[in-house]
Write an enzyme that holds these catalytic residues in place. Structure first.
Site, PDB file in Angstrom:
ATOM      1  N   ASP A 159       0.812  -1.278   0.281  1.00  0.00           N
ATOM      2  CA  ASP A 159      -0.611   0.282   0.023  1.00  0.00           C
ATOM      3  C   ASP A 159       0.571   1.040   0.267  1.00  0.00           C
ATOM      4  OD1 ASP A 159      -2.623  -1.385   0.876  1.00  0.00           O
ATOM      5  OD2 ASP A 159      -1.344  -1.899   2.228  1.00  0.00           O
ATOM      6  N   HIS A 187      -4.526  -3.279   6.716  1.00  0.00           N
ATOM      7  CA  HIS A 187      -4.036  -3.669   5.386  1.00  0.00           C
ATOM      8  C   HIS A 187      -5.508  -4.687   4.746  1.00  0.00           C
ATOM      9  CE1 HIS A 187      -2.973  -5.023   1.686  1.00  0.00           C
ATOM     10  NE2 HIS A 187      -3.731  -6.122   1.756  1.00  0.00           N
TER      11      HIS A 187
HETATM   12  P1  NAX Z   1      -2.454 -18.329  -3.864  1.00  0.00           P
HETATM   13  O1  NAX Z   1      -3.494 -18.619  -4.228  1.00  0.00           O
HETATM   14  O2  NAX Z   1      -1.399 -18.487  -5.167  1.00  0.00           O
HETATM   15  O3  NAX Z   1      -1.418 -19.095  -2.806  1.00  0.00           O
HETATM   16  C1  NAX Z   1      -1.733 -19.358  -1.654  1.00  0.00           C
HETATM   17  C2  NAX Z   1      -0.586 -20.358  -1.923  1.00  0.00           C
HETATM   18  O4  NAX Z   1      -0.802 -20.505   0.171  1.00  0.00           O
HETATM   19  C3  NAX Z   1      -1.503 -21.832  -1.914  1.00  0.00           C
HETATM   20  O5  NAX Z   1      -0.144 -22.005  -2.982  1.00  0.00           O
HETATM   21  C4  NAX Z   1      -2.120 -22.350  -1.477  1.00  0.00           C
HETATM   22  O6  NAX Z   1      -1.998 -24.195  -1.323  1.00  0.00           O
HETATM   23  C5  NAX Z   1      -1.388 -22.377   0.182  1.00  0.00           C
HETATM   24  N1  NAX Z   1      -1.790 -22.543   1.176  1.00  0.00           N
HETATM   25  C6  NAX Z   1      -2.745 -21.940   1.859  1.00  0.00           C
HETATM   26  N2  NAX Z   1      -3.047 -22.643   3.331  1.00  0.00           N
HETATM   27  C7  NAX Z   1      -1.856 -22.920   2.894  1.00  0.00           C
HETATM   28  C8  NAX Z   1      -0.762 -23.295   4.860  1.00  0.00           C
HETATM   29  N3  NAX Z   1      -2.299 -23.568   6.028  1.00  0.00           N
HETATM   30  N4  NAX Z   1       0.070 -23.419   5.091  1.00  0.00           N
HETATM   31  C9  NAX Z   1       0.682 -23.454   3.690  1.00  0.00           C
HETATM   32  N5  NAX Z   1       0.454 -22.806   2.647  1.00  0.00           N
HETATM   33  C10 NAX Z   1      -0.521 -22.626   2.659  1.00  0.00           C
HETATM   34  O7  NAX Z   1      -2.329 -16.995  -3.650  1.00  0.00           O
HETATM   35  P2  NAX Z   1      -1.430 -15.763  -3.530  1.00  0.00           P
HETATM   36  O8  NAX Z   1      -2.001 -14.683  -4.771  1.00  0.00           O
HETATM   37  O9  NAX Z   1      -0.060 -16.091  -3.193  1.00  0.00           O
HETATM   38  O10 NAX Z   1      -1.815 -14.547  -2.359  1.00  0.00           O
HETATM   39  C11 NAX Z   1      -1.139 -15.452  -0.562  1.00  0.00           C
HETATM   40  C12 NAX Z   1      -2.211 -14.500  -0.131  1.00  0.00           C
HETATM   41  O11 NAX Z   1      -1.589 -12.533   0.137  1.00  0.00           O
HETATM   42  C13 NAX Z   1      -3.204 -14.410   0.170  1.00  0.00           C
HETATM   43  O12 NAX Z   1      -3.731 -14.255   1.626  1.00  0.00           O
HETATM   44  C14 NAX Z   1      -3.562 -12.884  -0.842  1.00  0.00           C
HETATM   45  O13 NAX Z   1      -4.884 -11.853   0.172  1.00  0.00           O
HETATM   46  C15 NAX Z   1      -3.142 -12.069   0.485  1.00  0.00           C
HETATM   47  N6  NAX Z   1      -2.146 -10.607   0.122  1.00  0.00           N
HETATM   48  C16 NAX Z   1      -1.496  -9.811   0.752  1.00  0.00           C
HETATM   49  C17 NAX Z   1      -1.510  -8.445  -0.003  1.00  0.00           C
HETATM   50  C18 NAX Z   1      -0.954  -7.862   0.940  1.00  0.00           C
HETATM   51  O14 NAX Z   1      -0.631  -6.425   0.832  1.00  0.00           O
HETATM   52  N7  NAX Z   1      -1.088  -7.574   2.463  1.00  0.00           N
HETATM   53  C19 NAX Z   1      -1.353  -8.312  -1.345  1.00  0.00           C
HETATM   54  C20 NAX Z   1      -1.161  -8.997  -1.814  1.00  0.00           C
HETATM   55  C21 NAX Z   1      -2.195 -10.447  -1.861  1.00  0.00           C
HETATM   56  O15 NAX Z   1      -3.333  -9.777  -2.467  1.00  0.00           O
END
Ligand code: NAX
Length: 323
Positions: A159, A187
């Site tokens: 952000d 966030h």
């Molecule tokens: P993806 O869905 O591409 O990847 C997430 C991965 O996490 C998947 O491979 C899944 O199998 C794995 N996973 C789920 N539960 C798990 C667990 N208990 N232990 C280990 N791995 C696990 O998501 P992606 O685009 O990489 O985003 C990841 C996270 O970042 C999401 O929650 C998203 O909302 C968040 N974000 C946060 C941002 C921020 O500024 N704080 C911005 C970007 C993003 O939106």
């Protein structure tokens, strides 16, 4: 050679990690002379995909990568970790209410908090990226009583970086000309990107842009940028999120160049409820961070800062059973 730093990354097969891991391996986060051991965590259904990622890391023949661990066991992934990037999270499914999402993630982050407590380095630096990031960080911290709550942070650097570019483009300047950008709070869409203390080439930013643009264009654009990326790309921010995570840890470990935004446990500064993970202006040095104190807060800012604080208090109330 320097002792390798152990970097644990959850959600290793996800889209953010697909950018993040390779930049860490290239030295962008901890420096070009700092070897790393990558400890990647996934859930069992994604272990095959994670195997593919490991193959690609190997195929890069990175000089800095000393070892790679790929596991579905948090106790293994966090063993002796110096840095932990908690990226993996449960996405919002169809028909899932906000409270369901908070609860589903709360379960993941309480398990990971315990594993960090029991197995990570005593000085581990934790960054939560997975949403709802601030409250997930609170849950992880609450489940790690042997670690200092200040070791748990959440990411608002994306952000912050978005806000820098919006302001730079509006004023025809470069992001490096801007000092003093602040993201306050959560966030989420209630975050408050504040330019009241920004200077551009030494001049007050508030005097260089009109108030109407600031309030009606800049603030909502930054708040809703994530949704705009999804609309344009058909997928959520990934490379930019990875870049922000690298900036966050880079600055925390190696020092920041001026003020940056980090979501950290509130100590009551600026009248914010102690304990909630709230994004503040901080300066990092010597491996630590300190909240920038003494900034004036006018009525407009106070209202925005309170709105995002209220949301964080509500999120905390929704997961109280896991704290
Ligand atoms: P993806 O869905 O591409 O990847 C997430 C991965 O996490 C998947 O491979 C899944 O199998 C794995 N996973 C789920 N539960 C798990 C667990 N208990 N232990 C280990 N791995 C696990 O998501 P992606 O685009 O990489 O985003 C990841 C996270 O970042 C999401 O929650 C998203 O909302 C968040 N974000 C946060 C941002 C921020 O500024 N704080 C911005 C970007 C993003 O939106």
């Amino acid at each position: 050679m320097k002792t390798p730093v152990r970097v644990a990354i959850t959600g290793g097969a996800g889209q953010i990690s697909y950018s993040l891991i390779f930049r860490i391996a290239a030295g962008d986060m901890l420096g070009p002379d700092q070897p790393v051991i990558l400890q990647l965590l996934e859930i069992p259904p994604a272990m095959d995909a994670l195997k593919g990622v490991v193959m690609e890391i190997n195929d890069c023949a990175f000089p800095l990568v000393q070892d790679i661990v790929a596991t579905d066991d948090p106790d293994v992934a966090f063993a002796k970790a110096d840095v932990a990037l908690l990226v993996g999270a449960r996405p919002r499914g169809k028909g899932m209410e906000r409270a369901d999402l908070l609860q589903a993630n709360a379960e993941i982050f309480s398990v990971q908090g315990k594993a960090l407590n029991d197995h990570a380095s005593r000085d581990v630096k934790v960054l939560v990226v997975g949403n709802p990031a601030n409250t997930n960080a609170l849950i992880a911290s609450a489940n790690a009583p042997d670690l200092d709550p200040g070791q748990f942070t959440a990411m608002t650097r994306l952000d912050h970086n978005r806000a820098l570019t919006q302001l730079a483009q509006k004023t025809g300047k470069h992001v490096t000309d801007i000092e003093g950008m602040i993201i306050w709070g959560n966030h989420s869409a209630t975050q408050y990107p504040d330019i009241a203390h920004c200077k551009i080439d030494g001049k007050a930013a508030a005097d260089l842009v009109d108030q109407n643009w600031y309030r009606s264009d800049f603030i909502p654009t930054v708040q809703k940028r994530g949704a705009a990326i999804i609309e344009a790309r058909g997928a959520s921010s990934a490379a930019s999120a990875a870049s922000a995570a690298i900036d966050h840890i880079h600055d925390w470990v190696l020092g920041s160049d001026g003020i940056v935004s980090m979501a950290i446990p509130s100590d009551g500064s600026y009248g914010i409820e102690p304990g909630v993970i709230y994004s503040y202006p901080v300066v990092c040095q010597n491996g630590g961070y300190e909240i920038v104190q003494g900034l004036d807060v006018d009525d407009f800012s106070r209202e925005k800062m309170t709105a995002t604080e209220t949301e964080l208090r509500e999120e905390r109330a929704a997961v109280e059973n896991l704290l």
